[in-house]
Design an enzyme around this catalytic site. Structure first.
Site, PDB file in Angstrom:
ATOM      1  N   TYR A  59      29.015  -7.035  69.290  1.00 31.21           N
ATOM      2  CA  TYR A  59      29.055  -7.080  70.756  1.00 31.21           C
ATOM      3  C   TYR A  59      30.228  -7.931  71.240  1.00 31.21           C
ATOM      4  O   TYR A  59      31.010  -7.508  72.099  1.00 31.21           O
ATOM      5  CB  TYR A  59      27.736  -7.637  71.286  1.00 31.21           C
ATOM      6  CG  TYR A  59      27.631  -7.643  72.797  1.00 31.21           C
ATOM      7  CD1 TYR A  59      27.332  -6.482  73.488  1.00 31.21           C
ATOM      8  CD2 TYR A  59      27.814  -8.818  73.511  1.00 31.21           C
ATOM      9  CE1 TYR A  59      27.229  -6.484  74.873  1.00 31.21           C
ATOM     10  CE2 TYR A  59      27.707  -8.836  74.896  1.00 31.21           C
ATOM     11  CZ  TYR A  59      27.412  -7.662  75.571  1.00 31.21           C
ATOM     12  OH  TYR A  59      27.322  -7.680  76.939  1.00 31.21           O
ATOM     13  N   SER A  71      31.826  -8.897  79.544  1.00 29.42           N
ATOM     14  CA  SER A  71      30.727  -9.862  79.446  1.00 29.42           C
ATOM     15  C   SER A  71      31.339 -11.244  79.292  1.00 29.42           C
ATOM     16  O   SER A  71      32.499 -11.381  78.868  1.00 29.42           O
ATOM     17  CB  SER A  71      29.854  -9.549  78.224  1.00 29.42           C
ATOM     18  OG  SER A  71      29.026 -10.642  77.870  1.00 29.42           O
TER      19      SER A  71
END
Length: 260
Positions: free
Chosen positions: A158, A145
């Protein structure tokens, strides 16, 4: 440029929805045999399998939780039995977890994000590399990401998992390179998927999002899927141990376009 993957045996974890679905379908279109992994909702995985087969491809589905090492081992053993091994692995299974500042988050929920995003990817990569190294070919593609690079308040698990996955990619690439195996990361930015519908369906939130993207549009699943196919193909045969960002320039920090 030949991006065909005819005959390649591919596994996509988290392959039944969102980016995983798009990548599974793109791999099938490119000629790969596609194993669609899912944790729940077998009907979604079956639908993707059906689309690939209707288009003339070959696909299978397999239920497994990537945090369960025994289940992961069984999934790869199933591929050994059905296809004789694996050539391509896409680690796409992942969650972002509930939003909470680091000092207020639930430790169990924090740990769960790392178990899926990082440890799950490690477990699947370990099984894949144990097969790819002896055959001296194969590609592992980790879906990270932009948040492997950009901090994201409220989502420390995350960001930590994606940054960790980036370094895992580099280390595994260093280890596997001499054996003819590549390990690469693909980092999506803001992509239009059901999981973030609350953002792209709200005009105010979309306006804020566009201020972060130089290309001035939200990404589509196909943007990521096409890049995944390229990175998994021989067209990227000299690419390993790095992250390719598909983010419309988000990591170029457009807020600085007028100076700091």
């Amino acid at each position: 440029m030949d991006l065909k993957l005819a005959g390649k045996r591919a596994l996509v974890t988290g392959g039944s929805s969102g980016l995983g679905e798009g990548i599974s379908l793109a791999l099938g279109k490119a000629g790969a045999k596609v194993a669609v992994n899912y944790r729940s909702h077998p009907e979604a995985a079956d639908a993707i399998k059906g689309q690939i087969e209707t288009a003339g491809g070959e696909a299978t589905t397999f239920q497994a939780d990537v945090t369960d090492s025994a289940g992961v081992a069984a999934m790869f053993a199933h591929l050994d039995s059905q296809w004789g091994g694996i050539d391509l692995l896409v680690n796409c299974a992942g969650i972002d977890g509930p939003r909470a500042d680091s000092w207020e988050c639930d430790p169990d929920q924090w740990r769960r994000v790392l178990e899926i995003n990082l440890i799950g990817a490690f477990s699947c990569s370990r099984e894949a590399l144990r097969r790819m190294i002896p055959q001296k070919s194969g590609v592992v593609l980790n879906i990270t990401s932009v948040h492997e690079k950009i901090a994201w308040s409220g989502y420390s698990a995350y960001t930590a998992s994606k940054a960790g996955l980036s370094m895992l990619t580099k280390t595994m690439a260093q280890e596997a390179g001499p054996h003819g195996v590549r390990v690469v990361s693909l980092a999506p930015g803001a992509i239009r998927t059901p999981i973030n519908k609350s953002v792209w369906s709200d005009p105010a939130q979309m306006k804020d999002l566009m201020s972060k993207i130089p290309l001035d549009r939200i990404g589509e699943v196909d943007d990521v899927a096409k890049m995944a196919v390229m990175l998994l193909s021989d067209a990227a045969g000299y690419v390993t141990g790095t992250t390719v960002f598909v983010d419309g320039g988000m990591t170029d920090y457009p807020s600085f376009e007028q100076g700091g």
